[in-house]
Write a protein that holds these residues in place. Structure first.
Motif, PDB file in Angstrom:
ATOM      1  N   VAL A 191       0.849  -1.029  -0.269  1.00 22.80           N
ATOM      2  CA  VAL A 191      -0.040   0.035  -0.043  1.00 22.80           C
ATOM      3  C   VAL A 191       1.210   1.056   0.034  1.00 22.80           C
ATOM      4  CG1 VAL A 191      -2.003  -1.344   0.790  1.00 22.80           C
ATOM      5  CG2 VAL A 191      -0.466   0.023   2.053  1.00 22.80           C
ATOM      6  N   ASN A 192       0.258   2.439  -0.316  1.00 24.40           N
ATOM      7  CA  ASN A 192       1.759   3.598  -0.244  1.00 24.40           C
ATOM      8  C   ASN A 192       0.987   4.649   0.871  1.00 24.40           C
ATOM      9  OD1 ASN A 192       1.614   2.832  -3.123  1.00 24.40           O
ATOM     10  ND2 ASN A 192      -0.507   3.715  -3.865  1.00 24.40           N
ATOM     11  N   GLY A 193       1.632   3.521   1.988  1.00 26.98           N
ATOM     12  CA  GLY A 193       1.498   4.709   3.447  1.00 26.98           C
ATOM     13  C   GLY A 193       0.645   4.339   4.585  1.00 26.98           C
ATOM     14  N   TRP A 194       0.295   4.760   5.221  1.00 33.12           N
ATOM     15  CA  TRP A 194      -0.682   4.449   6.461  1.00 33.12           C
ATOM     16  C   TRP A 194      -1.215   5.049   6.603  1.00 33.12           C
ATOM     17  CZ3 TRP A 194       0.352   0.976   9.743  1.00 33.12           C
ATOM     18  CH2 TRP A 194       1.095   0.603  10.429  1.00 33.12           C
ATOM     19  N   ASP A 195      -1.394   6.590   5.656  1.00 32.62           N
ATOM     20  CA  ASP A 195      -3.341   6.821   4.572  1.00 32.62           C
ATOM     21  C   ASP A 195      -3.606   6.326   3.491  1.00 32.62           C
ATOM     22  OD1 ASP A 195      -1.030   8.207   3.427  1.00 32.62           O
ATOM     23  OD2 ASP A 195      -1.795  10.632   4.113  1.00 32.62           O
ATOM     24  N   ASP A 196      -3.365   5.202   3.352  1.00 29.77           N
ATOM     25  CA  ASP A 196      -3.652   4.701   1.992  1.00 29.77           C
ATOM     26  C   ASP A 196      -5.313   4.918   1.975  1.00 29.77           C
ATOM     27  OD1 ASP A 196      -4.316   2.430   0.493  1.00 29.77           O
ATOM     28  OD2 ASP A 196      -2.827   2.718  -0.763  1.00 29.77           O
ATOM     29  N   PRO A 197      -5.726   5.375   0.923  1.00 29.62           N
ATOM     30  CA  PRO A 197      -7.443   5.144   1.321  1.00 29.62           C
ATOM     31  C   PRO A 197      -7.487   3.495   1.360  1.00 29.62           C
ATOM     32  CG  PRO A 197      -6.547   6.849  -0.263  1.00 29.62           C
ATOM     33  CD  PRO A 197      -5.333   5.563   0.135  1.00 29.62           C
ATOM     34  N   ARG A 198      -6.866   2.347   1.344  1.00 25.51           N
ATOM     35  CA  ARG A 198      -7.434   1.532   1.599  1.00 25.51           C
ATOM     36  C   ARG A 198      -7.366   0.998   2.750  1.00 25.51           C
ATOM     37  NH1 ARG A 198      -4.123  -0.765  -3.665  1.00 25.51           N
ATOM     38  NH2 ARG A 198      -2.615   0.443  -2.769  1.00 25.51           N
ATOM     39  N   MET A 199      -6.363   1.613   3.162  1.00 29.46           N
ATOM     40  CA  MET A 199      -5.809   0.893   4.351  1.00 29.46           C
ATOM     41  C   MET A 199      -7.013   1.659   5.737  1.00 29.46           C
ATOM     42  SD  MET A 199      -2.655   0.078   5.192  1.00 29.46           S
ATOM     43  CE  MET A 199      -2.025   0.543   6.401  1.00 29.46           C
ATOM     44  N   PRO A 200      -6.878   0.880   6.699  1.00 25.47           N
ATOM     45  CA  PRO A 200      -8.707   0.785   8.182  1.00 25.47           C
ATOM     46  C   PRO A 200      -7.698   1.626   9.187  1.00 25.47           C
ATOM     47  CG  PRO A 200      -7.802  -1.290   8.306  1.00 25.47           C
ATOM     48  CD  PRO A 200      -6.525  -0.926   6.870  1.00 25.47           C
ATOM     49  N   THR A 201      -7.340   2.753   8.842  1.00 22.22           N
ATOM     50  CA  THR A 201      -6.880   3.898   9.813  1.00 22.22           C
ATOM     51  C   THR A 201      -7.361   4.913  10.023  1.00 22.22           C
ATOM     52  OG1 THR A 201      -5.524   4.748   8.161  1.00 22.22           O
ATOM     53  CG2 THR A 201      -4.155   2.974   9.527  1.00 22.22           C
ATOM     54  N   ILE A 202      -7.519   6.060  11.052  1.00 20.20           N
ATOM     55  CA  ILE A 202      -8.097   7.152  11.090  1.00 20.20           C
ATOM     56  C   ILE A 202      -8.092   7.805   9.952  1.00 20.20           C
ATOM     57  CG2 ILE A 202      -8.642   9.077  12.246  1.00 20.20           C
ATOM     58  CD1 ILE A 202      -9.921   6.681  12.992  1.00 20.20           C
ATOM     59  N   CYS A 203      -6.726   8.110   9.616  1.00 17.38           N
ATOM     60  CA  CYS A 203      -6.171   9.016   8.584  1.00 17.38           C
ATOM     61  C   CYS A 203      -6.344   8.670   6.989  1.00 17.38           C
ATOM     62  CB  CYS A 203      -3.747   8.867   8.529  1.00 17.38           C
ATOM     63  SG  CYS A 203      -2.964   7.604   8.560  1.00 17.38           S
ATOM     64  N   GLY A 204      -6.333   7.189   6.429  1.00 18.43           N
ATOM     65  CA  GLY A 204      -6.882   6.570   5.705  1.00 18.43           C
ATOM     66  C   GLY A 204      -8.083   6.403   5.240  1.00 18.43           C
ATOM     67  N   PHE A 205      -9.357   6.358   6.017  1.00 21.19           N
ATOM     68  CA  PHE A 205     -10.870   6.783   6.320  1.00 21.19           C
ATOM     69  C   PHE A 205     -10.829   7.904   5.677  1.00 21.19           C
ATOM     70  CE2 PHE A 205     -11.317   2.786   8.671  1.00 21.19           C
ATOM     71  CZ  PHE A 205     -12.137   2.231   7.842  1.00 21.19           C
ATOM     72  N   ARG A 206      -9.852   9.161   6.364  1.00 24.17           N
ATOM     73  CA  ARG A 206     -10.354  10.280   6.843  1.00 24.17           C
ATOM     74  C   ARG A 206      -9.910  10.540   4.564  1.00 24.17           C
ATOM     75  NH1 ARG A 206      -6.681  12.403   9.347  1.00 24.17           N
ATOM     76  NH2 ARG A 206      -8.144  12.638  11.595  1.00 24.17           N
ATOM     77  N   ARG A 207      -9.006  10.051   4.297  1.00 20.88           N
ATOM     78  CA  ARG A 207      -8.249  10.571   2.967  1.00 20.88           C
ATOM     79  C   ARG A 207      -9.101   9.383   2.162  1.00 20.88           C
ATOM     80  NH1 ARG A 207      -1.904   9.361   0.418  1.00 20.88           N
ATOM     81  NH2 ARG A 207      -2.908   9.782  -1.714  1.00 20.88           N
ATOM     82  N   ARG A 208      -9.611   8.991   2.334  1.00 18.81           N
ATOM     83  CA  ARG A 208     -11.240   8.211   1.423  1.00 18.81           C
ATOM     84  C   ARG A 208     -12.492   8.830   1.398  1.00 18.81           C
ATOM     85  NH1 ARG A 208     -11.991   1.769   0.129  1.00 18.81           N
ATOM     86  NH2 ARG A 208     -13.784   2.035  -0.747  1.00 18.81           N
ATOM     87  N   GLY A 209     -12.419   9.456   1.942  1.00 16.80           N
ATOM     88  CA  GLY A 209     -13.701  10.676   2.400  1.00 16.80           C
ATOM     89  C   GLY A 209     -14.510  10.335   3.555  1.00 16.80           C
ATOM     90  N   TYR A 210     -14.050   9.124   4.349  1.00 21.51           N
ATOM     91  CA  TYR A 210     -14.999   8.648   5.636  1.00 21.51           C
ATOM     92  C   TYR A 210     -15.171   9.827   5.879  1.00 21.51           C
ATOM     93  CZ  TYR A 210     -15.701   3.897   4.726  1.00 21.51           C
ATOM     94  OH  TYR A 210     -16.160   2.851   3.936  1.00 21.51           O
ATOM     95  N   SER A 211     -16.631  10.251   6.766  1.00 23.12           N
ATOM     96  CA  SER A 211     -17.243  11.621   7.505  1.00 23.12           C
ATOM     97  C   SER A 211     -16.750  10.693   9.525  1.00 23.12           C
ATOM     98  CB  SER A 211     -18.116  12.248   7.086  1.00 23.12           C
ATOM     99  OG  SER A 211     -19.870  11.160   7.616  1.00 23.12           O
ATOM    100  N   PRO A 212     -16.508  11.492   9.928  1.00 24.56           N
ATOM    101  CA  PRO A 212     -16.715  11.083  11.230  1.00 24.56           C
ATOM    102  C   PRO A 212     -17.711  10.117  11.623  1.00 24.56           C
ATOM    103  CG  PRO A 212     -15.391  12.801  11.309  1.00 24.56           C
ATOM    104  CD  PRO A 212     -16.130  12.650  10.028  1.00 24.56           C
ATOM    105  N   GLU A 213     -18.998  11.121  11.270  1.00 25.30           N
ATOM    106  CA  GLU A 213     -20.692  10.994  11.419  1.00 25.30           C
ATOM    107  C   GLU A 213     -20.819   9.285  10.737  1.00 25.30           C
ATOM    108  OE1 GLU A 213     -19.604  15.492  11.941  1.00 25.30           O
ATOM    109  OE2 GLU A 213     -19.064  13.606  10.485  1.00 25.30           O
ATOM    110  N   SER A 214     -20.555   9.062  10.085  1.00 29.17           N
ATOM    111  CA  SER A 214     -20.535   8.094   9.579  1.00 29.17           C
ATOM    112  C   SER A 214     -19.810   6.720   9.692  1.00 29.17           C
ATOM    113  CB  SER A 214     -19.886   7.644   8.145  1.00 29.17           C
ATOM    114  OG  SER A 214     -18.951   7.412   7.871  1.00 29.17           O
ATOM    115  N   ILE A 215     -18.699   6.844  10.499  1.00 29.54           N
ATOM    116  CA  ILE A 215     -18.419   5.833  11.543  1.00 29.54           C
ATOM    117  C   ILE A 215     -19.051   5.923  12.632  1.00 29.54           C
ATOM    118  CG2 ILE A 215     -16.248   5.445  12.311  1.00 29.54           C
ATOM    119  CD1 ILE A 215     -14.334   6.384  10.224  1.00 29.54           C
ATOM    120  N   HIS A 216     -19.611   7.183  13.005  1.00 35.00           N
ATOM    121  CA  HIS A 216     -20.324   6.650  14.627  1.00 35.00           C
ATOM    122  C   HIS A 216     -20.987   6.154  14.422  1.00 35.00           C
ATOM    123  CE1 HIS A 216     -18.099  11.042  16.239  1.00 35.00           C
ATOM    124  NE2 HIS A 216     -17.415   9.916  16.499  1.00 35.00           N
ATOM    125  N   LYS A 217     -22.075   6.686  13.771  1.00 38.24           N
ATOM    126  CA  LYS A 217     -23.658   5.465  13.101  1.00 38.24           C
ATOM    127  C   LYS A 217     -23.146   4.198  12.872  1.00 38.24           C
ATOM    128  CE  LYS A 217     -25.844   9.367  10.162  1.00 38.24           C
ATOM    129  NZ  LYS A 217     -26.351   9.814   9.539  1.00 38.24           N
TER     130      LYS A 217
END
Length: 457
Positions: free
Chosen positions: A172-198
């Motif tokens: 993968v292309n680093g810790w913030d790769d949008p395929r990674m299940p990391t907070i920075c990866g989710f953010r870069r892919r376009g996940y909103s914090p509210e969607s994860i809370h839901k």
């Protein structure tokens, strides 16, 4: 107090003496050494006179206890690697089980939340707190350990050890790769914090080690983005559409609603002209009966614009369609007499002379199998291979497709990085951190519908 002793046996010897869940352990020959001698040796462990592995401090509890963790656990060992805060001041460091209760007691932690593998450690946690509380009655302020399930997702590896391998080996292309299940990866892919809370609200907290379906996370994501994403027109697999009866050189500005779910989101303008880009999949020369997009003789609506009727197409020497032709009805623009005439298909588009080229990255699930954690373990056991080799067998080779010949309306270039977008009729996208006004880059967050299950049945 006689509750600990220095043991000079090797780790292998100590492990052998532990016994089994049904057989009691064997006491160490050092178990009853004088307290003063153990104290002196412990000081030497901490001063650096003792080498790593030469001795440990063990709690003196019960070698016959049915809970194996009570069979004189190691509570301090020698570590000569410099500490990131205290340097080389200390050489003897506590084990987790001992430090856990200590830290909570001294720091006033009342609720220690752990994952399920710590259930069997809880009695030891409680015992060490009893040893430390110095006769105080802690009442309601006593530190207590509570266990809950880990968050496991299908088609996802959550282990930090495995994620580190992915990063180090360049899978993968680093810790913030949008395929990674990391907070920075989710953010870069376009996940909103509210969607994860839901999503977390939907699955709740349990003591069952479940494998949660990632489709439920994606469903929560769609629900949230539907209410917040700005709608824009983008074409990711373009073919030119020429409106043959539209005046050459004429340009109209049409209103496009930013978000029909949010009346406060406003609108923006999009240009309309004689030559447009449409999706190649939206034209079929010889279409089946229930094909409601563009095909010769059939009418469709161009979103926010006019109704047009397809008249044909042009192909190159290899039979590839290079241009599609149609005629527009000038009375079908919004607010005009025939604007409400019923047609079954609505297509999105962008004006060829009023759009911007963009790179679109189509991200998908990183793993081909539903439970990569168990599959990885099974492959490693069967083939006696390392994690990297096993990963290569189950990683999804199509988890990222990069499309460089895409077009998007100019309005998108005015939006800041990480903006939530919906490419109309395609899916939800995010403006990547690498995007610039000169080179626009968009990441697919999730499709409008869950197509993975259908494609992989």
């Amino acid at each position: 107090e006689g509750k600990a002793y220095i043991d000079e046996q090797s780790s292998e010897e100590i492990a052998k003496q532990k016994g089994t869940p049904t057989q009691p352990g064997v006491e160490s020959p050092y178990r009853n050494r004088p307290i003063e001698e153990s104290l002196e040796l412990f000081k030497k462990m901490n001063s650096g006179e003792i080498e790593e592995g030469a001795m440990v401090l063990r709690a003196k509890i019960d070698m016959a206890n049915p809970n194996m963790h009570f069979r004189d656990p190691i509570i301090y060992r020698v570590v000569k690697h410099p500490h990131h805060r205290t340097g080389t001041t200390w050489k003897a460091y506590p084990m987790y089980d001992f430090a856990h209760g200590q830290s909570d007691f001294f720091e006033g932690v009342t609720h220690s939340l752990c994952t399920l593998e710590f259930v069997v450690h809880r009695p030891l946690y409680d015992l060490f707190i009893d040893w430390l509380k110095e006769g105080k009655d802690l009442n309601d302020n006593r530190p207590r350990q509570t266990e809950f399930n880990k968050l496991n997702l299908s088609y996802t590896l959550m282990s930090k050890r495995n994620l580190l391998t992915l990063v180090k080996e360049g899978l993968v292309n680093g810790w913030d790769d949008p395929r990674m299940p990391t907070i920075c990866g989710f953010r870069r892919r376009g996940y909103s914090p509210e969607s994860i809370h839901k999503f977390i609200d939907k699955i709740g907290y349990t003591t069952y080690d479940a494998l949660n379906d990632i489709a439920l996370l994606e469903s929560s994501l769609r629900d949230d983005l539907n209410s917040r994403a700005i709608r824009v027109s983008a074409v990711i697999n373009p073919v030119k559409l020429i409106i043959t009866n539209y005046p050459e050189g004429q340009v109209e500005e049409l209103e496009a609603i930013n978000n029909p779910e949010d009346t406060e989101a406003g609108s923006h303008l999009i240009e309309f002209s004689r030559e447009l880009w449409i999706e190649r999949e939206d034209f079929m020369e010889d279409a089946p009966k229930k094909y409601f997009r563009m095909t010769p003789g059939q009418e469709v609506r161009l979103k926010n614009a006019y109704i047009v009727k397809c008249t044909g197409c042009k192909k190159d020497e290899n039979g590839v369609i290079t241009e599609v032709y149609c005629e527009y009805d000038a009375n079908t623009r919004s607010g005009m007499p025939d604007a409400n005439r019923k047609v079954k298909g609505t297509l999105h588009w962008v004006s060829c002379n009023h759009c911007m080229q963009a790179e679109v990255r189509l991200y998908d699930r990183l793993w081909k199998v539903e439970n990569p954690r168990d599959e990885l373990a099974a492959i490693r056991e069967a083939k006696n291979c390392d994690a990297l080799e096993a990963m290569k067998e189950i990683i999804n080779p199509d988890s990222l497709k990069v499309l460089s010949n895409c077009y998007i309306e100019k309005f998108a270039a005015t939006l800041p990085p990480l903006s939530y977008l919906q490419f109309q009729r395609i899916g939800y996208f995010n403006i990547d951190k690498e995007s610039t006004p000169e080179k626009l880059v968009f990441n697919r967050t999730v499709g409008l519908k869950d197509t993975w299950g259908k494609l992989n049945k």
